[in-house]
Design an enzyme around this catalytic site. Structure first.
Site, PDB file in Angstrom:
ATOM      1  N   ARG A  40     -89.142 -70.020 135.719  1.00  0.00           N
ATOM      2  CA  ARG A  40     -90.216 -70.730 134.977  1.00  0.00           C
ATOM      3  C   ARG A  40     -90.079 -72.318 135.409  1.00  0.00           C
ATOM      4  NH1 ARG A  40     -91.889 -67.791 130.582  1.00  0.00           N
ATOM      5  NH2 ARG A  40     -90.395 -66.633 129.630  1.00  0.00           N
ATOM      6  N   GLY A  96     -95.151 -68.258 128.382  1.00  0.00           N
ATOM      7  CA  GLY A  96     -95.538 -68.754 129.533  1.00  0.00           C
ATOM      8  C   GLY A  96     -96.692 -69.931 129.798  1.00  0.00           C
ATOM      9  N   ASP A 121    -104.598 -61.437 133.732  1.00  0.00           N
ATOM     10  CA  ASP A 121    -104.127 -60.313 134.462  1.00  0.00           C
ATOM     11  C   ASP A 121    -104.857 -59.304 134.213  1.00  0.00           C
ATOM     12  OD1 ASP A 121    -102.995 -58.527 136.133  1.00  0.00           O
ATOM     13  OD2 ASP A 121    -100.935 -58.948 135.565  1.00  0.00           O
ATOM     14  N   ASP A 163    -101.636 -68.772 130.069  1.00  0.00           N
ATOM     15  CA  ASP A 163    -101.128 -68.916 131.672  1.00  0.00           C
ATOM     16  C   ASP A 163    -102.016 -68.308 132.733  1.00  0.00           C
ATOM     17  OD1 ASP A 163    -100.203 -66.662 130.730  1.00  0.00           O
ATOM     18  OD2 ASP A 163     -97.985 -67.179 131.378  1.00  0.00           O
ATOM     19  N   PHE A 209     -97.556 -60.487 141.699  1.00  0.00           N
ATOM     20  CA  PHE A 209     -96.738 -61.127 140.798  1.00  0.00           C
ATOM     21  C   PHE A 209     -96.478 -62.539 140.837  1.00  0.00           C
ATOM     22  CE2 PHE A 209     -93.556 -61.733 137.304  1.00  0.00           C
ATOM     23  CZ  PHE A 209     -94.150 -61.361 136.157  1.00  0.00           C
TER      24      PHE A 209
HETATM   25  P1  IMP Z   1    -102.196 -59.538 130.602  1.00  0.00           P
HETATM   26  O1  IMP Z   1    -101.898 -58.377 131.565  1.00  0.00           O
HETATM   27  O2  IMP Z   1    -103.475 -60.160 131.018  1.00  0.00           O
HETATM   28  O3  IMP Z   1    -102.235 -58.876 129.355  1.00  0.00           O
HETATM   29  O4  IMP Z   1    -100.970 -60.789 130.651  1.00  0.00           O
HETATM   30  C1  IMP Z   1    -100.441 -60.751 129.873  1.00  0.00           C
HETATM   31  C2  IMP Z   1     -99.072 -61.860 130.121  1.00  0.00           C
HETATM   32  O5  IMP Z   1     -98.274 -61.323 131.123  1.00  0.00           O
HETATM   33  C3  IMP Z   1     -99.657 -63.014 130.464  1.00  0.00           C
HETATM   34  O6  IMP Z   1     -99.939 -64.009 129.607  1.00  0.00           O
HETATM   35  C4  IMP Z   1     -98.466 -63.680 131.323  1.00  0.00           C
HETATM   36  O7  IMP Z   1     -97.541 -64.235 130.412  1.00  0.00           O
HETATM   37  C5  IMP Z   1     -97.912 -62.325 131.571  1.00  0.00           C
HETATM   38  N1  IMP Z   1     -98.139 -62.304 133.205  1.00  0.00           N
HETATM   39  C6  IMP Z   1     -99.252 -61.642 133.529  1.00  0.00           C
HETATM   40  N2  IMP Z   1     -99.059 -61.437 134.960  1.00  0.00           N
HETATM   41  C7  IMP Z   1     -98.016 -62.219 135.234  1.00  0.00           C
HETATM   42  C8  IMP Z   1     -97.409 -62.751 136.474  1.00  0.00           C
HETATM   43  O8  IMP Z   1     -97.857 -62.510 137.755  1.00  0.00           O
HETATM   44  N3  IMP Z   1     -96.262 -63.447 136.407  1.00  0.00           N
HETATM   45  C9  IMP Z   1     -95.940 -63.874 135.536  1.00  0.00           C
HETATM   46  N4  IMP Z   1     -96.386 -63.505 134.176  1.00  0.00           N
HETATM   47  C10 IMP Z   1     -97.418 -62.760 134.204  1.00  0.00           C
HETATM   48 MG    MG Z   2     -98.566 -65.119 128.561  1.00  0.00          MG
END
Ligand code: IMP
Ligand code: MG
Length: 466
Positions: free
Chosen positions: A452, A329, A390, A387, A439
């Site tokens: 992407r 990402g 979340d 990127d 999302f």
């Molecule tokens: P986390 O939930 O913070 O661990 O996010 C993990 C990874 O999931 C991020 O680095 C992104 O690559 C992907 N991700 C999380 N939220 C989104 C989203 O809303 N769209 C696309 N990718 C996401």
């Molecule tokens: Mg990521």
């Protein structure tokens, strides 16, 4: 005497859960029709395991190479699930008939069992099951080529059928092409076998070897992506070496000599299927995304510039920093960001994957360190580039992984932050913009490999949520 039974099966890796073995040619994975000992019987005799060994996936009897075996029912279901979710990557080496029209490609011909010959499979547009093979040519020897193939689906005889169907069958394949052995005299001009001696074949088996397997290893909440390779047997290696040596004068041979060295040393090869990037969007999908823009192209540009300015103010010009970019990402964001940095940065990529094809990050975060970034961290000023923040699980996991490797400092630079209650609290040292809790897609962020390439960030259109 049965010499096969005496031969030890090479164990490439083992822990409490699994074995990774190198299956020799001519051994059935299970229940040999000719009544010979099958692989599980041989391994059971060799290892006397406490619990019965269990299969997770298969290899044809005539295919050699890497195979994962479960040591318990729990491990079997865990890894079967990972296979079903396509979280496991596998790379095969195949000697095929060339010359090939392309340097690589993606084959999606549907495969079904043949009605005429129940031993054989074939491509059938209507009755076939979706099947996907991605391949790249490693070497062009003239009339033969060496290719790396990666299977996205795992149908019976998939590589053999796909390649035969596309006019590039395995050089030796008794079902789908020719059973004739390869003779060096056919390739080496002026080759004379010794008088009164029949020329020994260069290779006389199915020219397919399962070379490499990438799987999560270790406890589920802290698994690490590991790649294992299975050295091909002597004959297979000798055939590749001799073909490289005695190739057609006009043929290029190995496109990258390092690939030959990797095979000779059983080192990790690059997967033909890079990522799931670059899927074409339909017009409807594009329009839907345009209607839900959250951050415009101009805003992104401005944000990247601002972040770069703050970074330039914080890092000394003459002390090299290490940027660790989290794939896939953050690639796009990092590329744009790095253009504006004035201090020295060494760029490293790290793949941190959760289950993909889902809008919720899973509990399982795996780090795949194919560039050996882990060894480059001690004593360095590390800047992690991601990127989006979340749940924070990925970043938390990556930061732990980096901190155990004794960096001089660790800072984080993240383009987007979701307005959510993060499950893991992360300090974002250089943060870009906040976005609503949806999302999001675009500017490197994907949904199931799509979107992407969009130059802006948008909320995922509703009808994609599942
Ligand atoms: P986390 O939930 O913070 O661990 O996010 C993990 C990874 O999931 C991020 O680095 C992104 O690559 C992907 N991700 C999380 N939220 C989104 C989203 O809303 N769209 C696309 N990718 C996401
Ligand atoms: Mg990521």
């Amino acid at each position: 005497m049965n010499t096969m039974a005496k031969k030890r099966i090479e164990i490439l890796f083992e822990n409490d859960e699994i074995l990774v073995v190198n299956k020799p040619v001519g051994i059935s994975v299970t229940a040999d029709r000719g009544g010979a000992d099958d692989l599980l019987m041989l391994l059971t005799r060799q290892l006397s395991p406490a619990e019965p060994l269990r299969l997770v996936h298969r290899l044809d009897k005539e295919t050699s190479g890497i195979l994962l075996i479960a040591r318990s029912r729990t491990a079997q279901s865990r890894y079967s699930r990972l296979f079903a979710k396509r979280m496991i990557q596998k790379l095969y080496l195949a000697i095929v008939r060339g010359p090939l029209p392309y340097r690589g490609g993606s084959i999606k011909d549907p495969i079904a069992r043949s009605k005429r010959n129940p031993q054989a499979m074939h491509v059938h547009p209507r009755l076939g099951k979706p099947s996907h093979t991605v391949w790249k040519e490693l070497a062009d020897f003239g009339t033969l080529s060496l290719v790396a193939a990666q299977i996205v689906t795992g149908r019976t005889h998939q590589i053999r059928v796909h390649f035969a169907h596309r006019g590039m069958p395995l050089a030796i394949d008794p079902i789908y092409a020719s059973a004739e052995p390869l003779m060096l005299s056919a390739y080496k001009s002026g080759y004379r076998p010794k008088i009164d001696k029949e020329e020994p074949p260069l290779i006389d088996r199915l020219t397919l070897h399962a070379y490499q397997l990438t799987i999560p290893v270790g406890p589920q909440e802290d698994a690490e992506m590991r790649t294992f390779t299975a050295p091909p047997d002597k004959k297979f290696v000798a055939a590749v070496k001799l073909l490289a040596k005695y190739k057609d004068k006009s043929a290029p041979g190995f496109h990258d000599q390092n690939d030959l060295l990797r095979i000779l040393r059983s080192e990790q090869m690059e997967y033909p299927l890079k990522t799931e990037t670059g899927q074409r969007l339909s017009r409807r999908e594009k329009e839907a995304a345009y209607n839900r823009i959250l951050v415009s192209e101009e805003q992104l540009e401005q944000t990247v510039r601002d972040l770069a300015r703050r970074l330039n103010d914080s890092y000394p010009v003459n002390e090299p920093a290490t940027a660790v970019v989290l794939l896939e990402g953050a690639r796009r964001f990092a590329e744009d960001l790095l253009k504006h940095l004035v201090f020295t940065v060494e760029v490293r990529y790290l793949k941190a994957s959760s289950y993909y094809g889902s809008t919720e990050s899973s509990e399982l975060v795996c780090i795949e360190d194919s560039e050996k970034t882990g060894g480059q961290i001690a004593g360095r000023n590390v800047l992690v580039i991601d990127d989006i923040y979340d749940t924070g699980r990925t970043l938390a996991h990556v930061l732990d992984w980096i901190r155990t490797r004794q960096p001089k400092s660790v800072k984080t630079c993240v383009l987007l932050e979701k307005r959510v209650r993060h499950e893991k609290q992360i300090t974002i040292d250089f943060g870009g913009l906040e976005v609503d809790n949806a999302f999001v897609i675009g500017y490197g962020l994907d949904y199931d490999g799509k979107f992407r390439d969009l130059p802006f960030v948008a909320a995922l259109p509703d009808d994609f949520e599942n």
